[in-house]
Design a protein around this motif. Structure first.
Motif, short mmCIF file in Angstrom:
data_model
loop_
_atom_site.label_atom_id
_atom_site.label_comp_id
_atom_site.label_asym_id
_atom_site.label_seq_id
_atom_site.Cartn_x
_atom_site.Cartn_y
_atom_site.Cartn_z
N UNK A 55 0.83 -1.21 0.00
CA UNK A 55 0.00 0.00 0.00
C UNK A 55 0.86 1.26 0.00
N UNK A 56 2.12 1.11 0.36
CA UNK A 56 2.96 2.30 0.49
C UNK A 56 3.50 2.80 -0.85
N UNK A 57 3.25 2.00 -1.93
CA UNK A 57 3.62 2.47 -3.27
C UNK A 57 5.11 2.45 -3.57
N UNK A 58 5.94 2.06 -2.62
CA UNK A 58 7.36 2.12 -2.97
C UNK A 58 7.91 0.77 -3.44
N UNK A 59 7.01 -0.20 -3.68
CA UNK A 59 7.50 -1.46 -4.25
C UNK A 59 7.24 -1.47 -5.75
N UNK A 60 8.29 -1.62 -6.52
CA UNK A 60 8.12 -1.84 -7.95
C UNK A 60 9.27 -2.69 -8.45
N UNK A 61 9.11 -3.20 -9.66
CA UNK A 61 10.15 -4.06 -10.24
C UNK A 61 10.79 -3.30 -11.39
N UNK A 62 12.08 -3.18 -11.30
CA UNK A 62 12.84 -2.50 -12.34
C UNK A 62 13.34 -3.57 -13.31
N UNK A 63 13.08 -3.35 -14.59
CA UNK A 63 13.48 -4.35 -15.59
C UNK A 63 14.35 -3.65 -16.62
N UNK A 73 9.47 -0.11 -15.64
CA UNK A 73 9.31 -0.09 -14.21
C UNK A 73 7.85 -0.40 -13.93
N UNK A 74 7.59 -1.50 -13.28
CA UNK A 74 6.21 -1.94 -13.09
C UNK A 74 5.94 -2.20 -11.63
N UNK A 75 4.76 -1.78 -11.18
CA UNK A 75 4.37 -2.23 -9.85
C UNK A 75 3.58 -3.52 -10.01
N UNK A 76 3.19 -4.11 -8.91
CA UNK A 76 2.57 -5.43 -8.98
C UNK A 76 1.24 -5.40 -9.74
N UNK A 77 0.44 -4.36 -9.53
CA UNK A 77 -0.84 -4.26 -10.22
C UNK A 77 -0.65 -4.17 -11.72
N UNK A 78 0.32 -3.37 -12.13
CA UNK A 78 0.59 -3.23 -13.57
C UNK A 78 1.01 -4.56 -14.15
N UNK A 79 1.89 -5.24 -13.46
CA UNK A 79 2.36 -6.54 -13.92
C UNK A 79 1.19 -7.50 -14.13
N UNK A 80 0.26 -7.48 -13.15
CA UNK A 80 -0.88 -8.39 -13.21
C UNK A 80 -1.87 -8.00 -14.31
N UNK A 81 -2.03 -6.70 -14.56
CA UNK A 81 -3.01 -6.29 -15.58
C UNK A 81 -2.46 -6.41 -16.99
N UNK A 82 -1.19 -6.13 -17.16
CA UNK A 82 -0.64 -6.09 -18.52
C UNK A 82 -0.44 -7.50 -19.09
N UNK A 83 -0.03 -8.43 -18.25
CA UNK A 83 0.35 -9.75 -18.79
C UNK A 83 -0.64 -10.85 -18.43
#
Ligand code: MTE
Ligand code: MO
Length: 378
Positions: A55-63, A73-83
């Protein structure tokens, strides 16, 4: 205490070290289920367990790709929605599983695992291949010798994150089933198993399944980390710690075929059923990355004669990332017996007879026949 915020763990786990926490599933429980329940799944940490607050928004994955223009740079929600989500049933095994059996030949360095530093789970996530294609990585043999590096959030005392790499060819293989997983056995990943995201590399040793994933990088070179370069390698039995040149051995990726007896356990007294000794165990089909196992052989007379065990779980000849349980009910007429098991894969690779000739100072890939002694009550 950096270990003050560790998760609760199931009391049935056999603890090997508390800080960092390392614990395995008793083998007698392992064989009860094709899918290992998450709460009794073995745990292997090098450091304290990170605590990610989504919830703090500071977790993302750098690729990051090979040139600077390639980056995501994707957060978990983006990763789940895009793929598109993808699930795989795959066994996870530590390179050091069964190390204690090798240690009996001659002492080795490492956690004293018995046979339970492994488990089988259903992992759900997105294909790493899809993410890499988006990054601009080409599906070509030009980059066949490149690598994909992964960083976790956990760090050593010098602030170097736990990091390793796998061959890019494995990551890009549409049949390789490498995923970035956010679910294990139908539930959100637990902290102990890498919440919120871990890499799942079916058919490959546990050390490459990076937990608490924060960074992915395509590179012409392997990870420079300690865990890729100076650990998780096997050497000639005569190589010793003081003189060994780590750069001469490749990092362990795929693991060789292995099998274990889970029930009864070594040294146990067991009661015969209709004059028969009931044996149950597990075997893995990991040589060649997903090759199926075609046979499990049991001997009660030190290899003079052999019985064929019955395979309990379904077996594929390819993409067989999961273990198979086996059972055998064998007549015995003696009060004490030694039981040997070995497995054979679809390329007829099998296990070495003893641990002696595959002995290595780090105690990895201890895949000799599993040998136990049991006493029987008629
Ligand atoms: N990932 C991170 N970030 N840190 C670690 O210490 N240990 C590795 C791998 N991934 C590790 C990691 C090792 S050696 C193994 S065997 C597996 O995670 C264990 O996974 P598990 O704890 O989910 O069973
Ligand atoms: Mo491991």
């Amino acid at each position: 205490d950096p270990y003050a915020n560790e998760p609760q763990r199931h009391p049935v786990l056999t603890i090997r070290t508390k800080k960092p926490f390392n614990a395995e599933t008793p083998a007698s429980l392992l064989v009860e289920n094709f899918i290992t329940p998450t709460e009794i799944f073995y745990i292997r940490h090098h450091f304290p367990v990170p605590d990610v607050d989504l919830s703090s928004d500071d977790y993302s994955i750098e690729i990051v790709g090979i040139d600077e223009k390639q980056s995501l740079n994707l957060n978990l929600d983006q990763l789940k929605t895009v793929y598109t989500p993808h699930s795989v049933t795959a066994s996870l095994q530590c390179s050091g599983n069964r190390r204690s059996e090798m240690n009996r030949v001659k002492p080795v360095k490492g956690l004293e695992w018995a046979q339970g530093a492994m488990g089988n789970a259903v992992w759900k996530g997105v294909r790493l291949r899809d993410v890499l294609l988006d990054l601009g990585v080409k599906d070509s043999d030009e980059n066949d010798n490149w690598h994909v590096r992964f960083d976790g959030l956990d760090m050593d005392p010098t602030s170097a994150p736990y990091a390793v790499s796998i061959p890019l060819s494995k990551a890009m293989d549409p049949r390789g089933d490498v995923i970035l997983a956010y679910e294990m056995n139908g539930e959100t990943l637990t902290r102990d198993h890498g919440f919120p995201l871990r890499v799942v590399v079916p058919g490959t040793t546990g050390a490459r399944w990076v937990k608490w994933l924060t960074r992915i990088e395509v590179s012409k070179n392997e990870s420079e980390s300690h865990w890729q370069q100076n650990d998780y390698k096997s050497f000639n039995p005569s190589a010793d710690w003081a003189k060994v040149d780590w750069s001469t051995a490749p990092a362990i990726q795929e693991m060789p075929v292995t099998s274990v007896i889970c029930d009864p356990q070594d040294g146990e007294t067991t009661t015969l059923q209709d004059g028969k000794l009931q044996l149950r165990g597990l075997r893995y089909a990991w040589s060649g990355g997903g090759r199926g196992i075609v046979r499990v052989d049991i001997s009660l007379d030190l290899g003079k004669t052999w019985h064929v065990a019955e395979l309990i779980d379904p077996v594929g000849l390819n993409r067989q990332w999961a273990w198979t349980r086996w059972r055998a009910d064998l007549p015995v007429a003696v009060k004490e017996t030694e039981v040997w098991v070995r497995a054979v894969d679809s390329a007829y690779n099998t296990q070495p007879e003893g641990m002696e000739h595959i002995w290595n100072m780090r105690g990895v890939m201890a895949v000799g026949y599993h040998k136990i002694k049991v006493s029987v009550n008629a």
